[in-house]
Design a protein around this motif. Structure first.
Motif, PDB file in Angstrom:
ATOM      1  N   ARG A  17       6.126  -1.999 -11.175  1.00 51.74           N
ATOM      2  CA  ARG A  17       5.123  -2.557 -10.269  1.00 51.74           C
ATOM      3  C   ARG A  17       5.085  -1.842  -8.932  1.00 51.74           C
ATOM      4  N   LEU A  18       6.253  -1.409  -8.439  1.00 54.55           N
ATOM      5  CA  LEU A  18       6.279  -0.710  -7.158  1.00 54.55           C
ATOM      6  C   LEU A  18       5.494   0.593  -7.241  1.00 54.55           C
ATOM      7  N   ALA A  19       5.665   1.333  -8.333  1.00 58.75           N
ATOM      8  CA  ALA A  19       4.914   2.578  -8.499  1.00 58.75           C
ATOM      9  C   ALA A  19       3.412   2.307  -8.548  1.00 58.75           C
ATOM     10  N   VAL A  20       3.023   1.218  -9.206  1.00 57.01           N
ATOM     11  CA  VAL A  20       1.602   0.853  -9.262  1.00 57.01           C
ATOM     12  C   VAL A  20       1.085   0.514  -7.873  1.00 57.01           C
ATOM     13  N   ASP A  21       1.877  -0.260  -7.099  1.00 59.12           N
ATOM     14  CA  ASP A  21       1.440  -0.643  -5.756  1.00 59.12           C
ATOM     15  C   ASP A  21       1.326   0.568  -4.832  1.00 59.12           C
ATOM     16  N   VAL A  22       2.250   1.498  -4.949  1.00 63.42           N
ATOM     17  CA  VAL A  22       2.184   2.708  -4.126  1.00 63.42           C
ATOM     18  C   VAL A  22       0.934   3.508  -4.476  1.00 63.42           C
ATOM     19  N   GLY A  27      -4.529   5.195  -2.924  1.00 61.13           N
ATOM     20  CA  GLY A  27      -5.961   5.229  -3.224  1.00 61.13           C
ATOM     21  C   GLY A  27      -6.790   4.550  -2.155  1.00 61.13           C
ATOM     22  N   LEU A  28      -6.331   3.410  -1.645  1.00 58.53           N
ATOM     23  CA  LEU A  28      -7.080   2.705  -0.609  1.00 58.53           C
ATOM     24  C   LEU A  28      -7.003   3.416   0.741  1.00 58.53           C
ATOM     25  N   VAL A  29      -5.893   4.092   1.010  1.00 56.89           N
ATOM     26  CA  VAL A  29      -5.815   4.906   2.226  1.00 56.89           C
ATOM     27  C   VAL A  29      -6.899   5.984   2.205  1.00 56.89           C
ATOM     28  N   LEU A  30      -7.023   6.647   1.076  1.00 56.06           N
ATOM     29  CA  LEU A  30      -8.052   7.700   0.954  1.00 56.06           C
ATOM     30  C   LEU A  30      -9.452   7.100   1.026  1.00 56.06           C
ATOM     31  N   LEU A  31      -9.656   5.936   0.380  1.00 53.78           N
ATOM     32  CA  LEU A  31     -10.977   5.306   0.382  1.00 53.78           C
ATOM     33  C   LEU A  31     -11.378   4.876   1.792  1.00 53.78           C
ATOM     34  N   LEU A  55      -7.421   6.476  13.569  1.00 54.59           N
ATOM     35  CA  LEU A  55      -7.620   6.774  12.147  1.00 54.59           C
ATOM     36  C   LEU A  55      -6.269   6.917  11.439  1.00 54.59           C
ATOM     37  N   GLY A  56      -5.318   7.569  12.129  1.00 51.84           N
ATOM     38  CA  GLY A  56      -3.974   7.662  11.552  1.00 51.84           C
ATOM     39  C   GLY A  56      -3.286   6.312  11.464  1.00 51.84           C
ATOM     40  N   VAL A  57      -3.481   5.473  12.506  1.00 54.43           N
ATOM     41  CA  VAL A  57      -2.913   4.123  12.478  1.00 54.43           C
ATOM     42  C   VAL A  57      -3.515   3.328  11.322  1.00 54.43           C
ATOM     43  N   GLN A  58      -4.822   3.502  11.083  1.00 55.86           N
ATOM     44  CA  GLN A  58      -5.465   2.806   9.960  1.00 55.86           C
ATOM     45  C   GLN A  58      -4.848   3.233   8.627  1.00 55.86           C
ATOM     46  N   ALA A  59      -4.572   4.524   8.489  1.00 54.08           N
ATOM     47  CA  ALA A  59      -3.956   5.007   7.248  1.00 54.08           C
ATOM     48  C   ALA A  59      -2.594   4.353   7.032  1.00 54.08           C
ATOM     49  N   LEU A  60      -1.811   4.232   8.127  1.00 57.44           N
ATOM     50  CA  LEU A  60      -0.498   3.597   8.005  1.00 57.44           C
ATOM     51  C   LEU A  60      -0.634   2.109   7.684  1.00 57.44           C
ATOM     52  N   ALA A  61      -1.626   1.459   8.305  1.00 59.36           N
ATOM     53  CA  ALA A  61      -1.829   0.033   8.042  1.00 59.36           C
ATOM     54  C   ALA A  61      -2.218  -0.198   6.583  1.00 59.36           C
ATOM     55  N   CYS A  62      -3.096   0.657   6.062  1.00 53.83           N
ATOM     56  CA  CYS A  62      -3.496   0.528   4.649  1.00 53.83           C
ATOM     57  C   CYS A  62      -2.334   0.841   3.718  1.00 53.83           C
ATOM     58  N   ALA A  63      -1.462   1.770   4.133  1.00 50.98           N
ATOM     59  CA  ALA A  63      -0.305   2.119   3.301  1.00 50.98           C
ATOM     60  C   ALA A  63       0.675   0.957   3.159  1.00 50.98           C
ATOM     61  N   SER A  64       0.611  -0.018   4.066  1.00 47.72           N
ATOM     62  CA  SER A  64       1.505  -1.176   3.962  1.00 47.72           C
ATOM     63  C   SER A  64       1.256  -1.983   2.696  1.00 47.72           C
ATOM     64  N   LEU A  65       0.132  -1.749   2.004  1.00 49.58           N
ATOM     65  CA  LEU A  65      -0.132  -2.443   0.747  1.00 49.58           C
ATOM     66  C   LEU A  65       0.909  -2.131  -0.320  1.00 49.58           C
ATOM     67  N   ALA A  66       1.692  -1.085  -0.119  1.00 51.18           N
ATOM     68  CA  ALA A  66       2.739  -0.745  -1.088  1.00 51.18           C
ATOM     69  C   ALA A  66       3.781  -1.859  -1.196  1.00 51.18           C
ATOM     70  N   SER A 109      -9.130  -2.340   2.548  1.00 47.81           N
ATOM     71  CA  SER A 109      -7.805  -2.795   2.111  1.00 47.81           C
ATOM     72  C   SER A 109      -7.571  -4.264   2.404  1.00 47.81           C
ATOM     73  N   THR A 110      -8.328  -4.828   3.359  1.00 48.53           N
ATOM     74  CA  THR A 110      -8.155  -6.249   3.661  1.00 48.53           C
ATOM     75  C   THR A 110      -8.482  -7.125   2.457  1.00 48.53           C
ATOM     76  N   LEU A 111      -9.356  -6.636   1.569  1.00 47.52           N
ATOM     77  CA  LEU A 111      -9.708  -7.411   0.376  1.00 47.52           C
ATOM     78  C   LEU A 111      -8.480  -7.658  -0.490  1.00 47.52           C
ATOM     79  N   LEU A 112      -7.683  -6.607  -0.733  1.00 53.52           N
ATOM     80  CA  LEU A 112      -6.484  -6.755  -1.546  1.00 53.52           C
ATOM     81  C   LEU A 112      -5.373  -7.448  -0.773  1.00 53.52           C
ATOM     82  N   ALA A 113      -5.315  -7.203   0.540  1.00 51.85           N
ATOM     83  CA  ALA A 113      -4.263  -7.835   1.353  1.00 51.85           C
ATOM     84  C   ALA A 113      -4.421  -9.349   1.371  1.00 51.85           C
TER      85      ALA A 113
END
Length: 404
Positions: A17-22, A27-31, A55-66, A109-113
């Motif tokens: 599951r962790l690999a799937v979440d990462v 994918g959402l960071v890129l989107l 924009l970089g902060v947004q990428a890190l925030a979206c990466a928290s979905l892992a 990413s807020t949709l999945l969060a």
């Protein structure tokens, strides 16, 4: 045991599951990055240093979905804080002016969060409070726009609704599984009780029939002793009467055993391999046992079958290969149990009295027993002059014992 086998049979995405979440997070960071650069969210007409930093902060925030399964509230907090920061930088600070003020500035990413708190968080009250605050930040009610507020509300409402649905479905499926397992256990107990009652009934009938006949024999022997014409006949009658009385006492003991199952009764299993090896060592056969994997993966009927294979193989070594060294290797995994017994060439000649005992059909009987559980048996001489027995058995064979 059933649970352990079911876990091994789960799909790859459930076991990693962790690999799937990462992967989802990347994918959402890129989107979200692509949508921002395409002016679909908060990106300004003339981006400066602050815009690129955000924009970089947004990428890190979206990466928290892992870690959305481990810390769902943290993910909501991180994305909510980023969205609030973008709103404040636009107004009232005026440091970042979005090219499209009517856009929803929160990342996709807020949709999945928003899905995580109600599905993974145990404290529902805290989850509802966090989602309410999250919804206000995404909707921006202080800058009212029908489109913006509608899309923002849908963005944070769809996830929780899906979470409630899947959580209810999961609980329902778990309850159905537990009910089915309980029914299976109850069915097994009812069958066991029926067998016990039938056993007691048969024991009682045997006691009544046999006791009746033997009692007649005892009485007739006693009468014969009294009316015997000579001492020898009287002595024989007394011995017959004594033997009959002893038979009645033994019959009562036997019926008592049949009425109740012996407390020490236990069927052989893979846990008894060490005892078989110890018996061989005790009679002078150098025997080594190597086990790999978890023995609990073998279901009861498989354990009994493997036990019989090992017992027959070690018995044959003692009969036909005196002085040989034996290696027993057992491998357990989620799908099969592999038992290999190999002995080196004998160092002495087998004793004819011992080698000729038995029916000579041990391997044939084992082969039929193994075929019942859909396994295979290979028994053949080796190139080094020794002999090898290899059994391949399925790890799990469903029986009534599996429900207990």
């Amino acid at each position: 045991m059933t649970d352990d086998r079911a876990a091994g049979a789960r799909p790859w995405h459930r076991r990693h599951r962790l690999a799937v979440d990462v992967t989802i997070a990347v994918g959402l960071v890129l989107l979200d990055t692509g949508m921002t650069l395409a002016d679909a969210t908060w990106w300004p007409d003339h981006p400066g240093t602050l815009a690129w930093v955000m924009l970089g902060v947004q990428a890190l925030a979206c990466a928290s979905l892992a870690v959305r399964r481990i810390a769902p509230l943290t993910v909501v907090g991180v994305l909510g804080a980023f969205t609030l920061a973008i709103s404040l930088l636009n107004s009232p600070m005026g440091l970042l002016t979005s090219a499209h003020q009517g856009n929803v500035w929160a990342p996709v990413s807020t949709l999945l969060a928003a899905y995580g708190p109600l599905f993974y968080q145990q404290n529902r009250r805290t989850a509802y409070f966090a989602l309410a605050a999250f919804t206000l930040v995404v909707m921006r009610p202080w800058d009212p726009s029908t489109t913006n507020m509608t899309i923002g509300l849908l963005r944070t409402a769809v996830g929780p609704l899906l979470a409630l649905y899947f959580d209810t479905r999961r609980r329902l499926m778990q309850a159905l599984v537990e009910r089915a397992e309980r029914a299976e256990r109850e069915r097994h107990l009812v069958a066991e009780q029926a067998r016990t009652e039938e056993r007691a009934r048969l024991a009682g009938e045997m006691h009544d029939v046999v006791t009746h006949r033997v009692s007649l024999m005892v009485l007739q022997a006693g009468a014969l002793k009294v009316t015997a014409p000579d001492e020898a006949t009287g002595q024989a009658a007394e011995e017959l009467r004594t033997a009959g009385c002893q038979a009645l006492e033994e019959l009562r003991d036997l019926v008592g055993i049949l009425r109740t199952a012996p407390e020490g009764d236990r069927t052989p299993a893979v846990a008894d391999f060490a005892d078989l090896v110890a018996e061989s060592v005790a009679v002078g056969i150098s025997t080594e046992l190597i086990e790999e994997g978890d023995p609990s993966l073998a279901s009861p009927v498989v354990g009994r079958t493997a036990y019989h294979v090992l017992r027959e193989a070690l018995t044959n070594v003692r009969k036909h290969a005196p002085g040989a060294r034996v290696q027993v290797r057992v491998k357990y995994d989620n799908t099969q149990v592999r038992l290999m017994v190999h002995n080196t060439p004998p160092t002495g000649s087998p004793r004819s009295a011992l080698a000729e005992t038995g029916s000579g059909l041990g391997i044939a009987h084992l082969r039929r027993r193994i075929e019942v559980v859909h396994g295979t048996l290979r028994a053949e001489p080796c190139s080094d002059g020794g002999f090898s027995v290899e059994a391949m058995l399925p790890a799990f064979v469903p029986t009534s014992e599996s429900a207990v």
